[in-house]
Design a protein around this motif. Structure first.
Motif, PDB file in Angstrom:
ATOM      1  N   THR A 153       0.822  -1.207   0.000  1.00 30.64           N
ATOM      2  CA  THR A 153       0.000   0.000   0.000  1.00 30.64           C
ATOM      3  C   THR A 153       0.850   1.248   0.000  1.00 30.64           C
ATOM      4  O   THR A 153       2.044   1.222   0.281  1.00 30.64           O
ATOM      5  N   ARG A 154       0.178   2.330  -0.302  1.00 31.73           N
ATOM      6  CA  ARG A 154       0.853   3.631  -0.285  1.00 31.73           C
ATOM      7  C   ARG A 154       1.267   4.014   1.138  1.00 31.73           C
ATOM      8  O   ARG A 154       2.089   4.878   1.320  1.00 31.73           O
ATOM      9  N   SER A 155       0.684   3.361   2.125  1.00 29.13           N
ATOM     10  CA  SER A 155       1.091   3.641   3.502  1.00 29.13           C
ATOM     11  C   SER A 155       2.387   2.915   3.833  1.00 29.13           C
ATOM     12  O   SER A 155       2.823   2.887   4.962  1.00 29.13           O
ATOM     13  N   ARG A 156       2.993   2.304   2.794  1.00 27.02           N
ATOM     14  CA  ARG A 156       4.332   1.733   2.892  1.00 27.02           C
ATOM     15  C   ARG A 156       4.399   0.472   3.731  1.00 27.02           C
ATOM     16  O   ARG A 156       5.221   0.326   4.612  1.00 27.02           O
ATOM     17  N   LYS A 157       3.518  -0.442   3.442  1.00 22.27           N
ATOM     18  CA  LYS A 157       3.538  -1.745   4.095  1.00 22.27           C
ATOM     19  C   LYS A 157       3.623  -2.793   3.005  1.00 22.27           C
ATOM     20  O   LYS A 157       2.943  -2.714   2.005  1.00 22.27           O
ATOM     21  N   LEU A 158       4.480  -3.776   3.184  1.00 19.40           N
ATOM     22  CA  LEU A 158       4.620  -4.876   2.245  1.00 19.40           C
ATOM     23  C   LEU A 158       4.447  -6.168   3.024  1.00 19.40           C
ATOM     24  O   LEU A 158       5.144  -6.391   4.016  1.00 19.40           O
ATOM     25  N   ILE A 159       3.483  -6.996   2.605  1.00 21.93           N
ATOM     26  CA  ILE A 159       3.274  -8.288   3.249  1.00 21.93           C
ATOM     27  C   ILE A 159       3.335  -9.358   2.166  1.00 21.93           C
ATOM     28  O   ILE A 159       2.587  -9.295   1.183  1.00 21.93           O
ATOM     29  N   LEU A 160       4.239 -10.316   2.346  1.00 20.33           N
ATOM     30  CA  LEU A 160       4.397 -11.437   1.433  1.00 20.33           C
ATOM     31  C   LEU A 160       4.050 -12.731   2.149  1.00 20.33           C
ATOM     32  O   LEU A 160       4.390 -12.903   3.312  1.00 20.33           O
ATOM     33  N   ARG A 161       3.390 -13.633   1.452  1.00 20.46           N
ATOM     34  CA  ARG A 161       3.065 -14.953   2.014  1.00 20.46           C
ATOM     35  C   ARG A 161       4.130 -15.938   1.570  1.00 20.46           C
ATOM     36  O   ARG A 161       4.605 -15.892   0.443  1.00 20.46           O
ATOM     37  N   GLN A 162       4.508 -16.830   2.455  1.00 19.26           N
ATOM     38  CA  GLN A 162       5.457 -17.884   2.099  1.00 19.26           C
ATOM     39  C   GLN A 162       5.213 -19.098   2.978  1.00 19.26           C
ATOM     40  O   GLN A 162       4.551 -19.007   4.005  1.00 19.26           O
ATOM     41  N   GLN A 163       5.749 -20.208   2.551  1.00 15.96           N
ATOM     42  CA  GLN A 163       5.741 -21.428   3.352  1.00 15.96           C
ATOM     43  C   GLN A 163       7.096 -21.511   4.044  1.00 15.96           C
ATOM     44  O   GLN A 163       8.132 -21.334   3.402  1.00 15.96           O
ATOM     45  N   ALA A 164       7.081 -21.745   5.345  1.00 14.49           N
ATOM     46  CA  ALA A 164       8.325 -21.868   6.105  1.00 14.49           C
ATOM     47  C   ALA A 164       8.053 -22.707   7.343  1.00 14.49           C
ATOM     48  O   ALA A 164       6.909 -22.781   7.816  1.00 14.49           O
ATOM     49  N   PRO A 165       9.100 -23.330   7.876  1.00 14.29           N
ATOM     50  CA  PRO A 165       8.906 -24.119   9.094  1.00 14.29           C
ATOM     51  C   PRO A 165       8.559 -23.229  10.294  1.00 14.29           C
ATOM     52  O   PRO A 165       9.190 -22.201  10.522  1.00 14.29           O
ATOM     53  N   VAL A 166       7.524 -23.627  10.994  1.00 14.66           N
ATOM     54  CA  VAL A 166       7.142 -23.026  12.271  1.00 14.66           C
ATOM     55  C   VAL A 166       7.057 -24.194  13.247  1.00 14.66           C
ATOM     56  O   VAL A 166       6.304 -25.141  13.007  1.00 14.66           O
ATOM     57  N   ASP A 167       7.822 -24.125  14.317  1.00 13.02           N
ATOM     58  CA  ASP A 167       7.919 -25.247  15.266  1.00 13.02           C
ATOM     59  C   ASP A 167       8.281 -26.542  14.542  1.00 13.02           C
ATOM     60  O   ASP A 167       7.800 -27.619  14.882  1.00 13.02           O
ATOM     61  N   GLY A 168       9.099 -26.433  13.485  1.00 15.45           N
ATOM     62  CA  GLY A 168       9.582 -27.597  12.765  1.00 15.45           C
ATOM     63  C   GLY A 168       8.636 -28.149  11.711  1.00 15.45           C
ATOM     64  O   GLY A 168       8.968 -29.102  11.022  1.00 15.45           O
ATOM     65  N   LYS A 169       7.448 -27.551  11.533  1.00 19.10           N
ATOM     66  CA  LYS A 169       6.480 -28.027  10.539  1.00 19.10           C
ATOM     67  C   LYS A 169       6.201 -26.925   9.521  1.00 19.10           C
ATOM     68  O   LYS A 169       6.071 -25.755   9.895  1.00 19.10           O
ATOM     69  N   GLN A 170       6.101 -27.298   8.240  1.00 13.74           N
ATOM     70  CA  GLN A 170       5.801 -26.322   7.185  1.00 13.74           C
ATOM     71  C   GLN A 170       4.452 -25.660   7.452  1.00 13.74           C
ATOM     72  O   GLN A 170       3.475 -26.331   7.777  1.00 13.74           O
ATOM     73  N   ALA A 171       4.416 -24.344   7.300  1.00 13.83           N
ATOM     74  CA  ALA A 171       3.179 -23.595   7.525  1.00 13.83           C
ATOM     75  C   ALA A 171       3.199 -22.333   6.666  1.00 13.83           C
ATOM     76  O   ALA A 171       4.261 -21.840   6.288  1.00 13.83           O
ATOM     77  N   ASP A 172       2.008 -21.829   6.354  1.00 12.84           N
ATOM     78  CA  ASP A 172       1.912 -20.533   5.697  1.00 12.84           C
ATOM     79  C   ASP A 172       2.217 -19.455   6.719  1.00 12.84           C
ATOM     80  O   ASP A 172       1.717 -19.498   7.858  1.00 12.84           O
ATOM     81  N   ILE A 173       3.051 -18.504   6.330  1.00 15.36           N
ATOM     82  CA  ILE A 173       3.351 -17.351   7.189  1.00 15.36           C
ATOM     83  C   ILE A 173       3.271 -16.092   6.347  1.00 15.36           C
ATOM     84  O   ILE A 173       3.388 -16.139   5.125  1.00 15.36           O
ATOM     85  N   ASN A 174       3.062 -14.980   7.007  1.00  9.08           N
ATOM     86  CA  ASN A 174       3.130 -13.675   6.371  1.00  9.08           C
ATOM     87  C   ASN A 174       4.398 -12.981   6.846  1.00  9.08           C
ATOM     88  O   ASN A 174       4.611 -12.846   8.050  1.00  9.08           O
ATOM     89  N   LEU A 175       5.228 -12.567   5.886  1.00 13.17           N
ATOM     90  CA  LEU A 175       6.398 -11.747   6.200  1.00 13.17           C
ATOM     91  C   LEU A 175       5.959 -10.298   6.057  1.00 13.17           C
ATOM     92  O   LEU A 175       5.584  -9.867   4.969  1.00 13.17           O
ATOM     93  N   GLU A 176       5.973  -9.556   7.144  1.00  9.31           N
ATOM     94  CA  GLU A 176       5.539  -8.162   7.124  1.00  9.31           C
ATOM     95  C   GLU A 176       6.763  -7.262   7.131  1.00  9.31           C
ATOM     96  O   GLU A 176       7.575  -7.313   8.049  1.00  9.31           O
ATOM     97  N   PHE A 177       6.887  -6.466   6.089  1.00 14.56           N
ATOM     98  CA  PHE A 177       8.015  -5.565   5.915  1.00 14.56           C
ATOM     99  C   PHE A 177       7.549  -4.131   6.121  1.00 14.56           C
ATOM    100  O   PHE A 177       6.480  -3.745   5.656  1.00 14.56           O
ATOM    101  N   ASP A 178       8.371  -3.334   6.768  1.00 16.14           N
ATOM    102  CA  ASP A 178       8.182  -1.901   6.880  1.00 16.14           C
ATOM    103  C   ASP A 178       9.330  -1.213   6.170  1.00 16.14           C
ATOM    104  O   ASP A 178      10.419  -1.790   6.052  1.00 16.14           O
ATOM    105  N   PRO A 179       9.103   0.013   5.709  1.00 21.29           N
ATOM    106  CA  PRO A 179      10.200   0.710   5.039  1.00 21.29           C
ATOM    107  C   PRO A 179      11.296   1.092   6.023  1.00 21.29           C
ATOM    108  O   PRO A 179      11.036   1.320   7.198  1.00 21.29           O
ATOM    109  N   VAL A 180      12.511   1.130   5.525  1.00 15.33           N
ATOM    110  CA  VAL A 180      13.644   1.583   6.320  1.00 15.33           C
ATOM    111  C   VAL A 180      13.846   3.048   5.976  1.00 15.33           C
ATOM    112  O   VAL A 180      14.098   3.389   4.830  1.00 15.33           O
ATOM    113  N   LEU A 181      13.672   3.903   6.955  1.00 10.33           N
ATOM    114  CA  LEU A 181      13.821   5.352   6.702  1.00 10.33           C
ATOM    115  C   LEU A 181      15.170   5.837   7.114  1.00 10.33           C
ATOM    116  O   LEU A 181      15.827   5.329   7.931  1.00 10.33           O
TER     117      LEU A 181
END
Length: 158
Positions: A130-158
């Motif tokens: 969004t224009r409010s400068r938030k980036l969220i990407l979905r990925q599969q990654a281990p959580v507690d050792g098991k594959q799961a969908d997660i959201n990686l939430e990025f904020d801008p570096v000012l």
């Protein structure tokens, strides 16, 4: 005398940076939840460096870092720089040294980003950009050792 000049210069620079950041973010509106055009998305991606601020479940629950695998934990220490020439760099946020790099491209009608970087490779659906400068990407990654969908939430570096 040199210390006063250095401290004053640092204070003025910081004040100017805060003012400039406030000006840039204060004048922008959200895009209303629609997927922006490729040019707009590209402009938003390359306009900032991005840093993981949070890893969450798809329903919004924050995941503690210790529940994530090492490859996902390392993302907290990197700034991602998407560049107009379709290259991406992972920069250590402390040392500012380039740690990794590769390429990126918007795909699937601009609803996903295809990233080709060692250790962070794949097609990631864009959940939010969004224009409010938030980036969220979905990925599969281990959580507690098991594959799961997660959201990686990025904020801008000012």
């Amino acid at each position: 005398m040199k210390t006063k000049f250095s401290a004053m210069t640092t204070a003025l620079t910081l004040l100017l940076a805060v003012f400039f950041a406030g000006f840039l973010t204060g004048c922008e509106d959200d895009n209303g939840g629609t997927t922006p055009a490729a040019t707009t998305q590209t402009e938003m991606l390359v306009g900032n460096s991005w840093r993981v601020s949070r890893v969450a479940t798809p329903d919004g629950q924050t995941l503690d870092r210790n529940r994530l695998n090492v490859a996902t934990q390392v993302l907290y220490d990197l700034d991602m720089q998407f560049r107009t020439d379709k290259t991406v760099r992972a920069v250590d946020k402390g040392t500012k040294q380039v740690i990794n790099g590769g390429t990126w491209e918007l795909v699937d009608d601009n609803k996903a980003i295809d990233v080709n970087v060692t250790g962070f490779k794949g097609k990631f659906p864009i959940i939010e950009l969004t224009r409010s400068r938030k980036l969220i990407l979905r990925q599969q990654a281990p959580v507690d050792g098991k594959q799961a969908d997660i959201n990686l939430e990025f904020d801008p570096v000012l």
